[in-house]
Motif scaffolding. Structure first.
Motif, PDB file in Angstrom:
ATOM      1  N   PRO A 370       0.819  -1.228   0.000  1.00 47.94           N
ATOM      2  CA  PRO A 370       0.000   0.000   0.000  1.00 47.94           C
ATOM      3  C   PRO A 370       0.848   1.271   0.000  1.00 47.94           C
ATOM      4  N   GLN A 371       2.019   1.209   0.638  1.00 50.41           N
ATOM      5  CA  GLN A 371       2.904   2.377   0.657  1.00 50.41           C
ATOM      6  C   GLN A 371       3.387   2.718  -0.749  1.00 50.41           C
ATOM      7  N   VAL A 372       3.685   1.684  -1.542  1.00 51.55           N
ATOM      8  CA  VAL A 372       4.137   1.904  -2.921  1.00 51.55           C
ATOM      9  C   VAL A 372       3.004   2.478  -3.757  1.00 51.55           C
ATOM     10  N   LEU A 373       1.800   1.946  -3.587  1.00 52.65           N
ATOM     11  CA  LEU A 373       0.637   2.461  -4.313  1.00 52.65           C
ATOM     12  C   LEU A 373       0.347   3.909  -3.932  1.00 52.65           C
ATOM     13  N   GLU A 374       0.474   4.199  -2.625  1.00 54.36           N
ATOM     14  CA  GLU A 374       0.205   5.561  -2.158  1.00 54.36           C
ATOM     15  C   GLU A 374       1.213   6.542  -2.752  1.00 54.36           C
ATOM     16  N   ARG A 375       2.486   6.130  -2.831  1.00 55.88           N
ATOM     17  CA  ARG A 375       3.512   6.987  -3.423  1.00 55.88           C
ATOM     18  C   ARG A 375       3.163   7.308  -4.874  1.00 55.88           C
ATOM     19  N   PRO A 437      12.658   4.648   0.754  1.00 62.26           N
ATOM     20  CA  PRO A 437      11.847   4.002  -0.291  1.00 62.26           C
ATOM     21  C   PRO A 437      11.893   2.486  -0.113  1.00 62.26           C
ATOM     22  N   PRO A 438      10.773   1.801  -0.264  1.00 72.94           N
ATOM     23  CA  PRO A 438      10.764   0.340  -0.093  1.00 72.94           C
ATOM     24  C   PRO A 438      11.671  -0.337  -1.127  1.00 72.94           C
ATOM     25  N   VAL A 439      12.274  -1.456  -0.745  1.00 72.60           N
ATOM     26  CA  VAL A 439      13.073  -2.220  -1.703  1.00 72.60           C
ATOM     27  C   VAL A 439      12.216  -3.225  -2.461  1.00 72.60           C
ATOM     28  N   ILE A 440      10.987  -3.482  -1.984  1.00 72.27           N
ATOM     29  CA  ILE A 440      10.103  -4.439  -2.644  1.00 72.27           C
ATOM     30  C   ILE A 440       8.746  -3.798  -2.852  1.00 72.27           C
ATOM     31  N   THR A 441       8.128  -4.092  -3.990  1.00 72.69           N
ATOM     32  CA  THR A 441       6.880  -3.417  -4.367  1.00 72.69           C
ATOM     33  C   THR A 441       5.627  -4.134  -3.879  1.00 72.69           C
ATOM     34  N   HIS A 442       5.757  -5.401  -3.451  1.00 69.86           N
ATOM     35  CA  HIS A 442       4.600  -6.192  -3.052  1.00 69.86           C
ATOM     36  C   HIS A 442       4.805  -6.767  -1.651  1.00 69.86           C
ATOM     37  N   ASN A 443       3.722  -7.172  -1.026  1.00 70.45           N
ATOM     38  CA  ASN A 443       3.785  -7.856   0.265  1.00 70.45           C
ATOM     39  C   ASN A 443       3.857  -9.365   0.013  1.00 70.45           C
ATOM     40  N   LEU A 444       5.014  -9.951   0.253  1.00 66.73           N
ATOM     41  CA  LEU A 444       5.199 -11.378   0.017  1.00 66.73           C
ATOM     42  C   LEU A 444       4.439 -12.191   1.065  1.00 66.73           C
ATOM     43  N   VAL A 445       4.092 -13.401   0.691  1.00 71.75           N
ATOM     44  CA  VAL A 445       3.422 -14.306   1.625  1.00 71.75           C
ATOM     45  C   VAL A 445       4.328 -14.592   2.812  1.00 71.75           C
ATOM     46  N   ASN A 446       5.629 -14.755   2.545  1.00 70.83           N
ATOM     47  CA  ASN A 446       6.584 -15.007   3.628  1.00 70.83           C
ATOM     48  C   ASN A 446       7.905 -14.329   3.298  1.00 70.83           C
ATOM     49  N   ASP A 449      11.629 -15.514   4.623  1.00 69.91           N
ATOM     50  CA  ASP A 449      12.375 -16.621   4.027  1.00 69.91           C
ATOM     51  C   ASP A 449      12.763 -16.346   2.580  1.00 69.91           C
ATOM     52  N   ASP A 450      12.717 -15.090   2.163  1.00 67.07           N
ATOM     53  CA  ASP A 450      13.044 -14.756   0.782  1.00 67.07           C
ATOM     54  C   ASP A 450      14.528 -14.440   0.669  1.00 67.07           C
ATOM     55  N   ASP A 451      15.213 -15.154  -0.207  1.00 70.75           N
ATOM     56  CA  ASP A 451      16.673 -15.023  -0.309  1.00 70.75           C
ATOM     57  C   ASP A 451      17.103 -13.642  -0.805  1.00 70.75           C
ATOM     58  N   ILE A 452      16.348 -13.073  -1.753  1.00 69.15           N
ATOM     59  CA  ILE A 452      16.713 -11.746  -2.263  1.00 69.15           C
ATOM     60  C   ILE A 452      16.614 -10.698  -1.162  1.00 69.15           C
ATOM     61  N   LEU A 453      15.486 -10.707  -0.446  1.00 70.82           N
ATOM     62  CA  LEU A 453      15.315  -9.750   0.651  1.00 70.82           C
ATOM     63  C   LEU A 453      16.333  -9.986   1.751  1.00 70.82           C
ATOM     64  N   ASP A 454      16.631 -11.251   2.020  1.00 69.23           N
ATOM     65  CA  ASP A 454      17.607 -11.570   3.062  1.00 69.23           C
ATOM     66  C   ASP A 454      18.966 -10.962   2.728  1.00 69.23           C
ATOM     67  N   PHE A 455      19.380 -11.072   1.462  1.00 68.64           N
ATOM     68  CA  PHE A 455      20.670 -10.488   1.073  1.00 68.64           C
ATOM     69  C   PHE A 455      20.635  -8.968   1.209  1.00 68.64           C
ATOM     70  N   MET A 456      19.567  -8.341   0.729  1.00 71.54           N
ATOM     71  CA  MET A 456      19.487  -6.877   0.801  1.00 71.54           C
ATOM     72  C   MET A 456      19.599  -6.391   2.247  1.00 71.54           C
ATOM     73  N   VAL A 472      14.918  -2.256  -6.615  1.00 70.65           N
ATOM     74  CA  VAL A 472      13.475  -2.409  -6.780  1.00 70.65           C
ATOM     75  C   VAL A 472      13.207  -3.884  -7.060  1.00 70.65           C
ATOM     76  N   TYR A 473      12.657  -4.554  -6.088  1.00 67.85           N
ATOM     77  CA  TYR A 473      12.330  -5.979  -6.194  1.00 67.85           C
ATOM     78  C   TYR A 473      10.844  -6.076  -6.526  1.00 67.85           C
ATOM     79  N   HIS A 474      10.527  -6.511  -7.745  1.00 65.01           N
ATOM     80  CA  HIS A 474       9.151  -6.555  -8.254  1.00 65.01           C
ATOM     81  C   HIS A 474       8.762  -8.024  -8.437  1.00 65.01           C
ATOM     82  N   PRO A 475       8.149  -8.651  -7.418  1.00 61.98           N
ATOM     83  CA  PRO A 475       7.908 -10.101  -7.447  1.00 61.98           C
ATOM     84  C   PRO A 475       6.668 -10.499  -8.243  1.00 61.98           C
TER      85      PRO A 475
END
Length: 612
Positions: A370-375, A437-446, A449-456, A472-475
């Motif tokens: 929602p934060q990305v949509l609001e922006r 600014p968020p690094v990911i555009t969507h709210n992941l289910v989990n 446990d996401d490797d990309i987010l974990d590295f960031m 910008v991580y667009h899943p």
């Protein structure tokens, strides 16, 4: 590069070709691109002696397949139509028509579900005749087995309709269609059989779970590993097809090793993949298209970042990677490591400019953040306010210019009503924030446990203002219906400056090839079929904007440093040098056109026709 001449038409003038794939009129994965893009180069060679065969799934076929009218079917004189007529007369649900793609090839689609009442007997026969087990819990296997049975029947009917002086070639792609091959051999149906594996099924699983897959390949016990990953039936189908075919092929020299150790057969030929380059050609327009679609990416970047802080978009480069979410196989891990190193170098260097890196893949998510949509919505309001002020000032300035005797430019601020001044100020006040600014555009289910987010998070690549590489991580896949980017994937690719695909396991790899076709520089690796092919066939590929990271017999750290250096060199290019590089990339695309690469298929068909 010298391309050998295509085989003359006379070589196949007495042969009919049926190409069988699960992805005919059924977009599932990369094989769909292979088959569809190859059609325009295949049809001129084979003409009405060429037909495709695939499963009928109503939802997929609806927009891809046009069925032949009954009257036309009954009067058609080709053996494909005759086989369909005799199958229908025997009570089978079979469709015959045209695939709605360039080349308009003939297509036979067979509904696999009509054989579901025979599954018990079919699975029993598979086990008794070919040693292939089939559990009761896997519906894809059920579809594959049913389709294999019905495909066998089709080939029996087709062989019966063939004129005595004509020969029949059947080319099967991947294990989902390969179950037909051992049955055709058992029944001694007169068909010259080819089987192509685009990636061994077991190889893909092993590579995802073993960081030293290539070092361990020669010691793999295929049977125990297939059982371990619960894919034994499919692996046995693949092996049966490989051993039952007259000619066994794969798509790159890299997968030849897999075939030797995991399927126990040396491929007879390598069939590199191409594209129908004409679909991508924009002539002199491709530079203009880059500017057009880059402007759309600018809008997203402004919405995503400028609420927190701004930077010069004219000095910003857009890089991206995309593909299935296979963190290690697709080289996402290597890309992230190189980006972290690049970020550090840029911070220390004092060079101007920023990099925005997009990760485009598919992950389970609950919603767009929602934060990305609001922006994005707030930026739209800022833009609407600015346009209203622009219109008001424009009208008043025009009147003042016409009425004034003074040639000086009037004070433009005085031409704006207090209402719009206040709205402008309040809009900006409500938009700006100190939040990152968020690094990911969507709210992941989990997302824990996401490797990309974990590295960031571990590397602190979290879009701080001082970060020179923004993430910008667009899943989700890019589409025009998305409220964020709002464009097609191909348009997004054209708007970017470079694609980054340093895969660890990639039997071919269409993503860098699709970049090249659109005039966008691309990074691949020597562990992808495409990268290996580039190194073998193209002198000095970097001069053509194709960069190959060396991963064979290299440590992760060595490959990461090489990739960092490639990115470092790229970000230091000036605008003119980047334009020249895009020109070089676009001009090299013709090397990968099916018109040139189809010769490998011709040779494989000629070899199959020699074998009984």
């Amino acid at each position: 590069m010298q391309i050998p001449p295509a085989a003359p038409n006379a070589l196949f003038s007495d042969a009919f070709l049926v190409e069988v794939a699960w992805e005919v009129c059924n977009q599932v994965g990369g094989i769909y691109t292979v088959i569809r893009s190859k059609v325009p180069a295949t049809v001129p060679e084979w003409g009405d002696r060429y037909c495709l065969l695939g499963p009928y799934f109503a939802n997929q076929a609806q927009g891809e397949f046009e069925s032949m009218e009954e009257l036309e079917l009954h009067t058609a004189s080709d053996p494909f139509a005759a086989a369909v007529r005799t199958m229908r007369a025997a009570g089978y649900d079979v469709c015959y028509g045209t695939w709605l793609v360039t080349g308009s090839p003939r297509v036979v689609l067979i509904n696999p579900f009509q054989a579901y009442d025979q599954l018990g007997e079919l699975k029993s026969n598979l086990w008794q005749r070919h040693g292939i087990p089939a559990p009761n819990t896997d519906d894809l296997l059920h579809q594959v087995i049913a389709f294999g049975h019905l495909s066998t029947i089709f080939f029996q009917h087709l062989a019966a309709q063939m004129p005595p002086t004509k020969r029949l070639v059947g080319h099967f792609h991947e294990w989902m269609t390969g179950v037909t091959i051992p049955e055709l051999r058992r029944l001694q149906v007169p068909v010259h059989l080819l089987f192509t594996t685009h990636a061994t099924l077991l190889g893909r699983y092993l590579a995802m779970n073993d960081p030293n897959f290539y070092d361990h390949l020669m010691w793999v016990n295929w049977e125990s590993e297939a059982k371990k990953f619960n894919i034994e039936p499919a692996v046995r189908m693949e092996r049966a097809a490989a051993h039952g075919s007259h000619v066994f092929t794969t798509v790159s020299e890299l997968t030849v090793r897999e075939c030797i150790y995991l399927l126990d057969r040396i491929p007879d030929a390598v069939l590199p993949n191409g594209l129908n380059i004409e679909r991508f050609v924009a002539l002199h327009e491709f530079q203009n298209l880059h500017q057009q679609y880059k402007a759309q990416i600018h809008e997203f970047v402004m919405a995503h970042f400028f609420q927190s802080y701004s930077f010069d978009l004219d000095k910003t480069l857009y890089l991206f990677t995309s593909g299935r979410y296979e963190y290690h196989n697709k080289g996402f891990d290597l890309t992230l490591e190189a980006l972290a190193r690049l970020n550090h170098r840029l911070q220390k260097s004092g060079l101007e400019g920023n990099v925005v890196m997009f990760f485009i893949t598919k992950r389970p998510f609950t919603s767009i953040n929602p934060q990305v949509l609001e922006r994005r919505a707030m930026l739209d309001e800022v833009q609407e306010t600015c346009r209203a002020i622009e219109q008001q000032v424009g009208e008043r300035l025009f009147y003042a210019a016409a009425a004034s005797q003074d040639h000086k430019l009037p004070e433009l601020g005085a031409m704006v009503d207090d209402y719009w001044k206040l709205r402008y100020r309040r809009t900006l006040q409500s938009w700006k924030t100190n939040a990152l600014p968020p690094v990911i555009t969507h709210n992941l289910v989990n997302d824990q446990d996401d490797d990309i987010l974990d590295f960031m998070r571990r590397a602190n690549l979290l879009n701080h203002q001082h970060d020179r590489v923004k993430m910008v991580y667009h899943p989700d896949f890019v589409s025009p219906s998305s409220p964020l980017l709002g464009m097609e994937y191909g348009q997004f690719v054209r708007g970017c400056h470079m694609g980054v695909f340093p895969s660890y396991y990639e039997p071919w790899g269409y993503t860098p090839l699709e970049c090249v076709a659109r005039g966008v520089p691309a990074i691949t690796s020597d562990l992808s079929g495409f990268g290996d092919y580039v190194l073998q066939t193209i002198p000095d590929p970097e001069s053509k904007g194709i960069f190959v990271v060396h991963r064979q017999e290299k440590s992760f750290d060595e490959s990461a440093e090489e990739l960092t250096n490639m990115l470092w060199d790229f970000v230091q290019l000036n605008r003119r040098e980047r334009i020249m590089q895009r020109n070089a990339v676009e001009s090299s695309a013709e090397l990968f056109d099916w018109k040139n690469l189809r010769v490998h298929y011709d040779r494989a068909y000629a070899l199959a026709l020699e074998r009984q």
